[in-house]
Design a protein around this motif. Sequence first.
Motif, PDB file in Angstrom:
ATOM      1  N   ASP A  75       0.823  -1.211   0.000  1.00  0.00           N
ATOM      2  CA  ASP A  75       0.000   0.000   0.000  1.00  0.00           C
ATOM      3  C   ASP A  75       0.857   1.262   0.000  1.00  0.00           C
ATOM      4  O   ASP A  75       0.451   2.299  -0.541  1.00  0.00           O
ATOM      5  CB  ASP A  75      -0.934   0.020   1.207  1.00  0.00           C
ATOM      6  N   ALA A  76       2.043   1.155   0.602  1.00  0.00           N
ATOM      7  CA  ALA A  76       2.960   2.299   0.657  1.00  0.00           C
ATOM      8  C   ALA A  76       3.859   2.381  -0.575  1.00  0.00           C
ATOM      9  O   ALA A  76       4.743   3.249  -0.649  1.00  0.00           O
ATOM     10  CB  ALA A  76       3.816   2.219   1.920  1.00  0.00           C
ATOM     11  N   GLY A  77       3.648   1.467  -1.519  1.00  0.00           N
ATOM     12  CA  GLY A  77       4.416   1.504  -2.758  1.00  0.00           C
ATOM     13  C   GLY A  77       5.745   0.793  -2.706  1.00  0.00           C
ATOM     14  O   GLY A  77       6.574   0.959  -3.609  1.00  0.00           O
ATOM     15  N   LEU A  78       5.971  -0.025  -1.662  1.00  0.00           N
ATOM     16  CA  LEU A  78       7.238  -0.733  -1.526  1.00  0.00           C
ATOM     17  C   LEU A  78       7.184  -2.058  -2.286  1.00  0.00           C
ATOM     18  O   LEU A  78       6.137  -2.684  -2.400  1.00  0.00           O
ATOM     19  CB  LEU A  78       7.562  -1.015  -0.059  1.00  0.00           C
ATOM     20  N   ASP A  79       8.340  -2.479  -2.778  1.00  0.00           N
ATOM     21  CA  ASP A  79       8.481  -3.821  -3.316  1.00  0.00           C
ATOM     22  C   ASP A  79       8.759  -4.770  -2.164  1.00  0.00           C
ATOM     23  O   ASP A  79       9.468  -4.412  -1.217  1.00  0.00           O
ATOM     24  CB  ASP A  79       9.620  -3.864  -4.336  1.00  0.00           C
ATOM     25  N   VAL A  80       8.202  -5.971  -2.234  1.00  0.00           N
ATOM     26  CA  VAL A  80       8.386  -6.959  -1.163  1.00  0.00           C
ATOM     27  C   VAL A  80       8.923  -8.259  -1.743  1.00  0.00           C
ATOM     28  O   VAL A  80       8.341  -8.833  -2.671  1.00  0.00           O
ATOM     29  CB  VAL A  80       7.060  -7.246  -0.425  1.00  0.00           C
ATOM     30  N   ARG A  81      10.023  -8.700  -1.200  1.00  0.00           N
ATOM     31  CA  ARG A  81      10.580 -10.009  -1.535  1.00  0.00           C
ATOM     32  C   ARG A  81      10.296 -10.958  -0.383  1.00  0.00           C
ATOM     33  O   ARG A  81      10.294 -10.557   0.783  1.00  0.00           O
ATOM     34  CB  ARG A  81      12.090  -9.886  -1.736  1.00  0.00           C
ATOM     35  N   ALA A  82      10.074 -12.231  -0.686  1.00  0.00           N
ATOM     36  CA  ALA A  82       9.863 -13.236   0.353  1.00  0.00           C
ATOM     37  C   ALA A  82      10.955 -14.297   0.273  1.00  0.00           C
ATOM     38  O   ALA A  82      11.223 -14.830  -0.810  1.00  0.00           O
ATOM     39  CB  ALA A  82       8.491 -13.884   0.210  1.00  0.00           C
ATOM     40  N   TYR A  83      11.565 -14.584   1.395  1.00  0.00           N
ATOM     41  CA  TYR A  83      12.485 -15.709   1.518  1.00  0.00           C
ATOM     42  C   TYR A  83      11.738 -16.884   2.138  1.00  0.00           C
ATOM     43  O   TYR A  83      10.900 -16.700   3.031  1.00  0.00           O
ATOM     44  CB  TYR A  83      13.637 -15.369   2.456  1.00  0.00           C
ATOM     45  N   VAL A  84      12.075 -18.089   1.693  1.00  0.00           N
ATOM     46  CA  VAL A  84      11.620 -19.293   2.377  1.00  0.00           C
ATOM     47  C   VAL A  84      12.851 -20.095   2.764  1.00  0.00           C
ATOM     48  O   VAL A  84      13.650 -20.474   1.902  1.00  0.00           O
ATOM     49  CB  VAL A  84      10.700 -20.166   1.499  1.00  0.00           C
ATOM     50  N   SER A  85      13.023 -20.332   4.030  1.00  0.00           N
ATOM     51  CA  SER A  85      14.176 -21.094   4.518  1.00  0.00           C
ATOM     52  C   SER A  85      13.838 -22.574   4.611  1.00  0.00           C
ATOM     53  O   SER A  85      12.670 -22.975   4.586  1.00  0.00           O
ATOM     54  CB  SER A  85      14.585 -20.577   5.901  1.00  0.00           C
ATOM     55  N   GLN A 122       8.733 -11.514  -5.492  1.00  0.00           N
ATOM     56  CA  GLN A 122       9.734 -12.539  -5.783  1.00  0.00           C
ATOM     57  C   GLN A 122       9.877 -13.466  -4.593  1.00  0.00           C
ATOM     58  O   GLN A 122       9.733 -13.050  -3.435  1.00  0.00           O
ATOM     59  CB  GLN A 122      11.091 -11.894  -6.094  1.00  0.00           C
ATOM     60  N   LEU A 123      10.164 -14.732  -4.878  1.00  0.00           N
ATOM     61  CA  LEU A 123      10.316 -15.752  -3.847  1.00  0.00           C
ATOM     62  C   LEU A 123      11.713 -16.345  -3.943  1.00  0.00           C
ATOM     63  O   LEU A 123      12.089 -16.910  -4.968  1.00  0.00           O
ATOM     64  CB  LEU A 123       9.265 -16.849  -4.058  1.00  0.00           C
ATOM     65  N   SER A 124      12.476 -16.216  -2.861  1.00  0.00           N
ATOM     66  CA  SER A 124      13.826 -16.780  -2.810  1.00  0.00           C
ATOM     67  C   SER A 124      13.788 -18.085  -2.032  1.00  0.00           C
ATOM     68  O   SER A 124      13.432 -18.107  -0.848  1.00  0.00           O
ATOM     69  CB  SER A 124      14.797 -15.800  -2.137  1.00  0.00           C
ATOM     70  N   LEU A 125      14.165 -19.169  -2.700  1.00  0.00           N
ATOM     71  CA  LEU A 125      14.119 -20.508  -2.108  1.00  0.00           C
ATOM     72  C   LEU A 125      15.475 -20.834  -1.502  1.00  0.00           C
ATOM     73  O   LEU A 125      16.473 -20.952  -2.214  1.00  0.00           O
ATOM     74  CB  LEU A 125      13.747 -21.532  -3.179  1.00  0.00           C
TER      75      LEU A 125
END
Length: 317
Positions: free
Chosen positions: A151-161, A191-194
């Motif tokens: 909502d604030a215009g940020l990009d979000v990346r997700a890591y999965v450990s 984006q999803l970092s595996l």
Amino acid sequence: MSEPAISALPMQVREPGLPAKVTIYEVGPRDGLQNEKGIVDTTVKAEFVRRLLDAGLPIVEATSFVHPRWVPQLADAADLMTELMTDLGELGRALPVLVPNERGLERALELGLRHVAIFGSATETFARKNLNRSLDAQFAMFEPVVSRARDAGLDVRAYVSMCFGDPWEGAVPIEQVVSVGKRLLDLGASQLSLGDTIGVGTAGHVTALVDAFTAAGVGTERLALHFHDTYGQALANAYAGLRAGVTTFDASAGGLGGCPYAKSATGNLATEDLVWFLEGLGIEHGVDLGKVVATSVWMAGELGRPSPSAVVRALAG
């Protein structure tokens, strides 16, 4: 220290079917330094980031807004980002930072940062140890973080450990990793970092996991791969990822890093080793190998020990 002389680069032999270009997502300043016992001075961290950017790395994850009690090394996150933004302006604001929860996001928003990451778990045990949440409850924690950030215009990346194995649970079912990853993407991550957090993955496992995400409707353009070199498999795994169509790879300058919540997690895939590997395949990456090697030699001096990267040892030894 002057840059080391590079007397040779690998002969380039293009392999049909591999990507023409990849993105190296540099995690050294955050993931590489987070487990260091001795506190690294903020000015040294800032110089580390500046040198990595000067070497052509397109993305440099700078720090994490985690509570200092959990990761004392990163207690200076706000000071570091303020210094980098003062020096780099808009480029400083665009540097990714990890935010473990809403409070971490608030700190990033207060500074006007534009790129954040969250860090989830593919397994129940690690979710409880790292996040103090169950596997399912982690999504309730992440949902408002991702929603507010977007909502604030940020990009979000997700890591999965723990995507390839867990030191407490052992083998992790591929379908479980895909389920967790899809839920994080569905929250709004771009984006999803595996992550192979303890470095037990092998090439065939990488291929199977990427193929499973593709079959589940997640294109390889949304995936990144994050390897640790515990058993010397990181480059073989990166090769498998390339063959499966992945074009973003996490790496840490000099091979620094490990996970503070998983004692069996050793160094990350070294940026220099990845660059040398990509050079040999003729794959564009945009990174100046000599400058990254020089940076890792400098940081090794700051930390008081040699770099574990094979390429750094070969070119600067």
